[in-house]
Design a protein around this motif. Structure first.
Motif, PDB file in Angstrom:
ATOM      1  N   LYS A  26      15.853 -45.590 -41.980  1.00  0.00           N
ATOM      2  CA  LYS A  26      14.804 -44.593 -42.207  1.00  0.00           C
ATOM      3  C   LYS A  26      14.167 -44.167 -40.890  1.00  0.00           C
ATOM      4  CE  LYS A  26      10.517 -43.814 -44.809  1.00  0.00           C
ATOM      5  NZ  LYS A  26       9.545 -44.423 -45.754  1.00  0.00           N
ATOM      6  N   ARG A  27      13.908 -45.119 -40.023  1.00  0.00           N
ATOM      7  CA  ARG A  27      13.242 -44.832 -38.753  1.00  0.00           C
ATOM      8  C   ARG A  27      14.079 -43.905 -37.885  1.00  0.00           C
ATOM      9  NH1 ARG A  27      11.352 -49.956 -35.504  1.00  0.00           N
ATOM     10  NH2 ARG A  27      10.023 -50.052 -37.346  1.00  0.00           N
ATOM     11  N   PHE A  28      15.396 -44.142 -37.837  1.00  0.00           N
ATOM     12  CA  PHE A  28      16.261 -43.352 -36.961  1.00  0.00           C
ATOM     13  C   PHE A  28      16.965 -42.204 -37.698  1.00  0.00           C
ATOM     14  CE2 PHE A  28      15.734 -47.188 -34.410  1.00  0.00           C
ATOM     15  CZ  PHE A  28      15.499 -46.634 -33.162  1.00  0.00           C
ATOM     16  N   LYS A  29      16.459 -41.882 -38.890  1.00  0.00           N
ATOM     17  CA  LYS A  29      16.936 -40.713 -39.646  1.00  0.00           C
ATOM     18  C   LYS A  29      18.440 -40.774 -39.922  1.00  0.00           C
ATOM     19  CE  LYS A  29      12.777 -38.856 -39.222  1.00  0.00           C
ATOM     20  NZ  LYS A  29      12.126 -39.894 -38.400  1.00  0.00           N
ATOM     21  N   LEU A  30      18.925 -41.947 -40.319  1.00  0.00           N
ATOM     22  CA  LEU A  30      20.340 -42.117 -40.653  1.00  0.00           C
ATOM     23  C   LEU A  30      20.530 -42.529 -42.114  1.00  0.00           C
ATOM     24  CD1 LEU A  30      21.615 -43.990 -37.459  1.00  0.00           C
ATOM     25  CD2 LEU A  30      22.025 -41.597 -38.054  1.00  0.00           C
ATOM     26  N   ASN A  31      19.472 -42.470 -42.872  1.00  0.00           N
ATOM     27  CA  ASN A  31      19.509 -42.946 -44.251  1.00  0.00           C
ATOM     28  C   ASN A  31      20.537 -42.198 -45.098  1.00  0.00           C
ATOM     29  OD1 ASN A  31      18.471 -44.801 -46.150  1.00  0.00           O
ATOM     30  ND2 ASN A  31      17.270 -43.175 -47.106  1.00  0.00           N
ATOM     31  N   GLU A  32      20.636 -40.896 -44.889  1.00  0.00           N
ATOM     32  CA  GLU A  32      21.503 -40.072 -45.735  1.00  0.00           C
ATOM     33  C   GLU A  32      22.981 -40.227 -45.395  1.00  0.00           C
ATOM     34  OE1 GLU A  32      20.359 -38.368 -48.319  1.00  0.00           O
ATOM     35  OE2 GLU A  32      18.367 -39.162 -47.836  1.00  0.00           O
ATOM     36  N   VAL A  33      23.286 -40.830 -44.252  1.00  0.00           N
ATOM     37  CA  VAL A  33      24.695 -40.948 -43.839  1.00  0.00           C
ATOM     38  C   VAL A  33      25.140 -42.409 -43.782  1.00  0.00           C
ATOM     39  CG1 VAL A  33      24.676 -38.781 -42.577  1.00  0.00           C
ATOM     40  CG2 VAL A  33      24.062 -40.885 -41.379  1.00  0.00           C
ATOM     41  N   ARG A  34      24.426 -43.269 -44.448  1.00  0.00           N
ATOM     42  CA  ARG A  34      24.728 -44.700 -44.370  1.00  0.00           C
ATOM     43  C   ARG A  34      26.149 -45.026 -44.841  1.00  0.00           C
ATOM     44  NH1 ARG A  34      20.853 -47.959 -48.127  1.00  0.00           N
ATOM     45  NH2 ARG A  34      19.290 -46.624 -47.164  1.00  0.00           N
ATOM     46  N   HIS A  35      26.662 -44.250 -45.799  1.00  0.00           N
ATOM     47  CA  HIS A  35      27.993 -44.531 -46.335  1.00  0.00           C
ATOM     48  C   HIS A  35      29.056 -43.584 -45.770  1.00  0.00           C
ATOM     49  CE1 HIS A  35      26.315 -47.525 -48.910  1.00  0.00           C
ATOM     50  NE2 HIS A  35      25.564 -46.661 -49.567  1.00  0.00           N
ATOM     51  N   HIS A  36      28.737 -42.931 -44.652  1.00  0.00           N
ATOM     52  CA  HIS A  36      29.706 -42.069 -43.988  1.00  0.00           C
ATOM     53  C   HIS A  36      30.419 -42.846 -42.882  1.00  0.00           C
ATOM     54  CE1 HIS A  36      27.578 -38.027 -45.139  1.00  0.00           C
ATOM     55  NE2 HIS A  36      27.633 -38.880 -46.142  1.00  0.00           N
ATOM     56  N   LEU A  37      31.662 -42.478 -42.610  1.00  0.00           N
ATOM     57  CA  LEU A  37      32.372 -43.048 -41.473  1.00  0.00           C
ATOM     58  C   LEU A  37      31.690 -42.610 -40.180  1.00  0.00           C
ATOM     59  CD1 LEU A  37      36.085 -42.431 -42.534  1.00  0.00           C
ATOM     60  CD2 LEU A  37      34.893 -44.624 -42.511  1.00  0.00           C
ATOM     61  N   THR A  38      31.542 -43.537 -39.256  1.00  0.00           N
ATOM     62  CA  THR A  38      30.832 -43.197 -38.016  1.00  0.00           C
ATOM     63  C   THR A  38      31.641 -42.244 -37.134  1.00  0.00           C
ATOM     64  OG1 THR A  38      31.688 -45.228 -36.991  1.00  0.00           O
ATOM     65  CG2 THR A  38      29.493 -45.324 -37.983  1.00  0.00           C
ATOM     66  N   THR A  39      32.945 -42.092 -37.418  1.00  0.00           N
ATOM     67  CA  THR A  39      33.741 -41.135 -36.667  1.00  0.00           C
ATOM     68  C   THR A  39      33.312 -39.695 -36.954  1.00  0.00           C
ATOM     69  OG1 THR A  39      35.400 -41.278 -38.431  1.00  0.00           O
ATOM     70  CG2 THR A  39      35.785 -42.572 -36.444  1.00  0.00           C
ATOM     71  N   SER A  40      32.601 -39.493 -38.062  1.00  0.00           N
ATOM     72  CA  SER A  40      32.121 -38.152 -38.410  1.00  0.00           C
ATOM     73  C   SER A  40      30.792 -37.824 -37.741  1.00  0.00           C
ATOM     74  CB  SER A  40      31.974 -38.021 -39.932  1.00  0.00           C
ATOM     75  OG  SER A  40      30.910 -38.841 -40.419  1.00  0.00           O
ATOM     76  N   PHE A  41      30.201 -38.807 -37.040  1.00  0.00           N
ATOM     77  CA  PHE A  41      28.884 -38.624 -36.428  1.00  0.00           C
ATOM     78  C   PHE A  41      28.996 -37.887 -35.095  1.00  0.00           C
ATOM     79  CE2 PHE A  41      26.810 -42.705 -38.376  1.00  0.00           C
ATOM     80  CZ  PHE A  41      27.038 -42.191 -39.641  1.00  0.00           C
ATOM     81  N   SER A  42      27.933 -37.165 -34.744  1.00  0.00           N
ATOM     82  CA  SER A  42      27.798 -36.628 -33.396  1.00  0.00           C
ATOM     83  C   SER A  42      27.566 -37.791 -32.430  1.00  0.00           C
ATOM     84  CB  SER A  42      26.625 -35.655 -33.320  1.00  0.00           C
ATOM     85  OG  SER A  42      25.399 -36.361 -33.521  1.00  0.00           O
ATOM     86  N   LYS A  43      27.659 -37.515 -31.122  1.00  0.00           N
ATOM     87  CA  LYS A  43      27.425 -38.579 -30.140  1.00  0.00           C
ATOM     88  C   LYS A  43      26.011 -39.139 -30.260  1.00  0.00           C
ATOM     89  CE  LYS A  43      27.630 -39.839 -25.284  1.00  0.00           C
ATOM     90  NZ  LYS A  43      27.940 -39.459 -23.891  1.00  0.00           N
ATOM     91  N   GLY A  44      25.035 -38.244 -30.501  1.00  0.00           N
ATOM     92  CA  GLY A  44      23.662 -38.710 -30.659  1.00  0.00           C
ATOM     93  C   GLY A  44      23.494 -39.608 -31.868  1.00  0.00           C
ATOM     94  N   MET A  45      24.157 -39.261 -32.969  1.00  0.00           N
ATOM     95  CA  MET A  45      24.093 -40.097 -34.174  1.00  0.00           C
ATOM     96  C   MET A  45      24.788 -41.432 -33.945  1.00  0.00           C
ATOM     97  SD  MET A  45      24.811 -37.186 -37.059  1.00  0.00           S
ATOM     98  CE  MET A  45      24.896 -38.338 -38.435  1.00  0.00           C
ATOM     99  N   GLN A  46      25.903 -41.411 -33.208  1.00  0.00           N
ATOM    100  CA  GLN A  46      26.579 -42.671 -32.902  1.00  0.00           C
ATOM    101  C   GLN A  46      25.702 -43.565 -32.031  1.00  0.00           C
ATOM    102  OE1 GLN A  46      30.406 -41.692 -31.203  1.00  0.00           O
ATOM    103  NE2 GLN A  46      31.339 -41.358 -33.197  1.00  0.00           N
ATOM    104  N   GLN A  47      24.985 -42.952 -31.095  1.00  0.00           N
ATOM    105  CA  GLN A  47      24.080 -43.733 -30.255  1.00  0.00           C
ATOM    106  C   GLN A  47      22.965 -44.342 -31.103  1.00  0.00           C
ATOM    107  OE1 GLN A  47      24.726 -44.511 -27.244  1.00  0.00           O
ATOM    108  NE2 GLN A  47      22.851 -45.615 -26.739  1.00  0.00           N
ATOM    109  N   LYS A  48      22.431 -43.567 -32.045  1.00  0.00           N
ATOM    110  CA  LYS A  48      21.390 -44.096 -32.937  1.00  0.00           C
ATOM    111  C   LYS A  48      21.949 -45.212 -33.814  1.00  0.00           C
ATOM    112  CE  LYS A  48      19.863 -40.153 -34.725  1.00  0.00           C
ATOM    113  NZ  LYS A  48      18.972 -39.276 -35.536  1.00  0.00           N
TER     114      LYS A  48
END
Length: 232
Positions: A112-134
């Motif tokens: 919740k703090r790092f705004k990743l709640n909605e993508v918790r069940h997504h593969l991290t390969t689909s994340f942007s670099k900033g999301m991967q860093q978070k």
């Protein structure tokens, strides 16, 4: 309370075993120490030596906290292609022996703090670099260790994520954790670090709080940026 004791007489690799020399410092509970230096100064080698990843290291590195625990948050995200974010967190929790209740409580809070709640069940390969860093930050903060070793944490983070990172680091310091942070973002480091270890050509050229750094480079009232460029 001392949580990390570092004395590296010499460290390096097969092609060169003295990349770093005579590096000594400690981390106390609640302290944030900035590891500063230009590219090639030996920051990454120092971190690897502390983590026990370099065989050719002479010296004494001790994690001295009650749990002797530490977390490493690398500059470049290291994630498994076939795992979702939640599965990464489950793996980290299992490695640290966390109970399911404690794991879920901390994971929910951090997502919740790092705004990743909605993508918790997504593969991290689909994340942007900033999301991967978070994602790496969430994994690192999950176990609440005695010592954090954080390498260039601000790269790829937007302003909101940077604020959440700074707030989380501050909360962990108040809890009693110690933090070693390597960064090139000197204006931020000047504001948040208690003291600094400045490296150049594999050696310590200055260390201490900002006033001490200023004295060592003979520049009263100077910024960390100006001291950095004078000493390195």
């Amino acid at each position: 309370m001392e949580l990390l004791h570092v004395h590296i007489g010499q460290g390096g690799y097969e092609e060169r075993d003295d990349v770093i020399r005579d590096i000594t410092f400690t981390l106390e509970a609640g302290q944030l120490v900035g590891l500063i230096g230009p590219n090639g100064a030996g920051k990454s080698t120092t971190i690897k030596a502390i983590l026990g990843l370099i065989k050719l290291t002479k010296g004494d590195v001790r994690f001295c906290g009650p749990e002797g625990s530490h977390a490493y948050i690398p500059e470049q995200p290291i994630l498994y292609e076939e795992l979702t974010l939640w599965e990464h967190l489950e793996l980290a929790a299992a490695a640290h022996g966390m109970t399911d209740e404690l794991f879920r409580e901390r994971a929910e809070e951090l997502l919740k703090r790092f705004k990743l709640n909605e993508v918790r069940h997504h593969l991290t390969t689909s994340f942007s670099k900033g999301m991967q860093q978070k994602a790496m930050l969430v994994i690192g903060f999950l176990s609440r260790p005695d010592v954090y070793i954080v390498d260039e944490p601000f790269i790829g983070l937007d302003p909101k994520a940077t604020k959440e990172l700074l707030d989380t680091l501050n909360a962990e310091r108040q809890r009693g954790a110690a933090i070693l942070m390597s960064t090139h973002v000197l204006d931020t480091a000047e504001k948040i670090c208690d003291s600094f270890v400045l490296l150049s050509s594999g050696e310590t050229v200055a260390q201490g709080d900002l006033e001490s750094i200023r004295r060592q480079c003979g520049m009263p009232g100077a910024s960390l940026f100006d001291c950095f460029h004078t000493l390195t």
